[in-house]
Scaffold this motif. Structure first.
Motif, PDB file in Angstrom:
ATOM      1  N   MET A  63      21.745  -2.426  -5.123  1.00 57.45           N
ATOM      2  CA  MET A  63      22.370  -2.811  -6.391  1.00 57.45           C
ATOM      3  C   MET A  63      22.599  -4.333  -6.392  1.00 57.45           C
ATOM      4  SD  MET A  63      22.847  -0.227  -8.364  1.00 57.45           S
ATOM      5  CE  MET A  63      22.546   1.525  -8.199  1.00 57.45           C
ATOM      6  N   PRO A  64      22.628  -4.939  -7.577  1.00 54.53           N
ATOM      7  CA  PRO A  64      22.800  -6.391  -7.670  1.00 54.53           C
ATOM      8  C   PRO A  64      24.154  -6.852  -7.137  1.00 54.53           C
ATOM      9  CG  PRO A  64      22.054  -5.447  -9.764  1.00 54.53           C
ATOM     10  CD  PRO A  64      22.410  -4.307  -8.857  1.00 54.53           C
ATOM     11  N   GLU A  65      24.240  -8.147  -6.817  1.00 52.87           N
ATOM     12  CA  GLU A  65      25.496  -8.731  -6.342  1.00 52.87           C
ATOM     13  C   GLU A  65      26.606  -8.499  -7.371  1.00 52.87           C
ATOM     14  OE1 GLU A  65      27.297 -13.140  -5.331  1.00 52.87           O
ATOM     15  OE2 GLU A  65      25.140 -12.826  -5.192  1.00 52.87           O
ATOM     16  N   SER A  66      27.791  -8.172  -6.879  1.00 51.34           N
ATOM     17  CA  SER A  66      28.878  -7.808  -7.793  1.00 51.34           C
ATOM     18  C   SER A  66      30.088  -8.711  -7.622  1.00 51.34           C
ATOM     19  CB  SER A  66      29.279  -6.349  -7.567  1.00 51.34           C
ATOM     20  OG  SER A  66      29.695  -6.161  -6.235  1.00 51.34           O
ATOM     21  N   ARG A  67      30.940  -8.699  -8.631  1.00 51.71           N
ATOM     22  CA  ARG A  67      32.189  -9.459  -8.635  1.00 51.71           C
ATOM     23  C   ARG A  67      33.332  -8.499  -8.968  1.00 51.71           C
ATOM     24  NH1 ARG A  67      28.587 -11.417 -11.773  1.00 51.71           N
ATOM     25  NH2 ARG A  67      29.667 -11.076 -13.733  1.00 51.71           N
ATOM     26  N   MET A  68      34.363  -8.535  -8.147  1.00 48.07           N
ATOM     27  CA  MET A  68      35.529  -7.678  -8.387  1.00 48.07           C
ATOM     28  C   MET A  68      36.229  -8.100  -9.683  1.00 48.07           C
ATOM     29  SD  MET A  68      35.626  -5.556  -5.851  1.00 48.07           S
ATOM     30  CE  MET A  68      37.288  -4.910  -5.888  1.00 48.07           C
ATOM     31  N   ILE A  69      36.775  -7.116 -10.381  1.00 48.74           N
ATOM     32  CA  ILE A  69      37.603  -7.361 -11.553  1.00 48.74           C
ATOM     33  C   ILE A  69      39.040  -7.023 -11.152  1.00 48.74           C
ATOM     34  CG2 ILE A  69      38.070  -6.737 -13.952  1.00 48.74           C
ATOM     35  CD1 ILE A  69      35.131  -5.774 -14.110  1.00 48.74           C
ATOM     36  N   ALA A  70      39.954  -7.933 -11.404  1.00 45.32           N
ATOM     37  CA  ALA A  70      41.361  -7.693 -11.060  1.00 45.32           C
ATOM     38  C   ALA A  70      41.943  -6.633 -11.992  1.00 45.32           C
ATOM     39  CB  ALA A  70      42.162  -8.989 -11.169  1.00 45.32           C
ATOM     40  N   TRP A  71      42.809  -5.778 -11.434  1.00 45.45           N
ATOM     41  CA  TRP A  71      43.412  -4.707 -12.239  1.00 45.45           C
ATOM     42  C   TRP A  71      44.158  -5.269 -13.441  1.00 45.45           C
ATOM     43  CZ3 TRP A  71      40.886  -0.768 -10.788  1.00 45.45           C
ATOM     44  CH2 TRP A  71      40.617  -0.503  -9.441  1.00 45.45           C
ATOM     45  N   ASN A  72      44.742  -6.442 -13.313  1.00 46.77           N
ATOM     46  CA  ASN A  72      45.514  -7.004 -14.436  1.00 46.77           C
ATOM     47  C   ASN A  72      44.637  -7.790 -15.420  1.00 46.77           C
ATOM     48  OD1 ASN A  72      45.047  -9.266 -12.908  1.00 46.77           O
ATOM     49  ND2 ASN A  72      47.188  -9.663 -12.424  1.00 46.77           N
ATOM     50  N   ASP A  73      43.304  -7.750 -15.221  1.00 48.15           N
ATOM     51  CA  ASP A  73      42.397  -8.402 -16.173  1.00 48.15           C
ATOM     52  C   ASP A  73      41.992  -7.486 -17.318  1.00 48.15           C
ATOM     53  OD1 ASP A  73      42.453 -10.780 -14.841  1.00 48.15           O
ATOM     54  OD2 ASP A  73      40.467 -10.580 -13.920  1.00 48.15           O
ATOM     55  N   GLY A  74      42.395  -6.239 -17.256  1.00 46.02           N
ATOM     56  CA  GLY A  74      42.043  -5.295 -18.310  1.00 46.02           C
ATOM     57  C   GLY A  74      43.219  -5.010 -19.229  1.00 46.02           C
TER      58      GLY A  74
END
Length: 194
Positions: A1-12
């Protein structure tokens, strides 16, 4: 799978706030009893009370969510929610119904449909759901633990509309469903179906 970036829980942003949320390295969310997402088909009702933590999802991007839950209440569900508006959305992941854990998707364009297949051997696993947004489609894959990716759905999806996606849970029939979300990542969309 392509390189990924974490999304912070408080960004949603939640579509509807859960009963409770505890954020640490993971996110523990407890659903409100009666929460669900469905529009009209077969049941004749509209439910718009799911708990979905959403961030933007552009054409050419993918989003992955990993989670665990106890899976013991009728219609307990968790996975990924992708939303354009009230009438156009997809929920995909697992749902416990009639004593089986089912992997599937509900695709809604005015009215909902539901495709599902049993994955009872996934019950104690960490489940990961991945959605890839193409110009005219949403490609859904899932796996248990570090197993092989399984194609779940290829669904039409409007590439010209703004969309948002992220972890979701719902508990249509009971109180107390707590889902532990362990990972939320963004990457480039898959380029192949097979």
């Amino acid at each position: 799978m392509p390189e990924s970036r974490m999304i912070a829980w408080n960004d949603g942003t939640w579509t509807h706030a859960p009963e409770s949320v505890v954020i640490a390295e993971h996110l523990d969310a407890t659903a409100v009893e009666g929460s669900d997402a469905w529009r009209r088909t077969a049941y004749g009702f509209i439910h718009d009370s799911e708990h979905a933590l959403l961030a933007p999802l552009a054409v050419g991007e993918a989003m992955e969510v990993s989670f665990r839950a106890p899976w013991d209440g009728q219609f307990d569900q968790a996975g990924v929610f992708v939303r354009i508006d009230d009438e156009h959305w997809v929920k995909t992941g697992v749902e416990y119904a009639d004593d089986h854990l089912g992997l599937g998707a509900v695709v809604t364009a005015g009215s909902s449909d539901w495709s599902v297949g049993h994955v009872d051997d996934w019950r104690d696993s960490e489940i990961t759901v991945r959605v890839s947004r193409w110009a005219d489609a949403l490609i859904v894959r899932a796996r248990a633990d570090d197993g092989d990716w399984r194609l779940v759905r290829v669904a039409p999806f409007d590439g010209d509309s703004s969309a948002f996606a992220g972890p979701f849970l719902a508990a249509p029939t009971r109180a107390g469903l707590t889902v532990r979300f362990t990972r939320w990542e963004r990457s480039a969309a898959d380029t192949d179906l097979h």
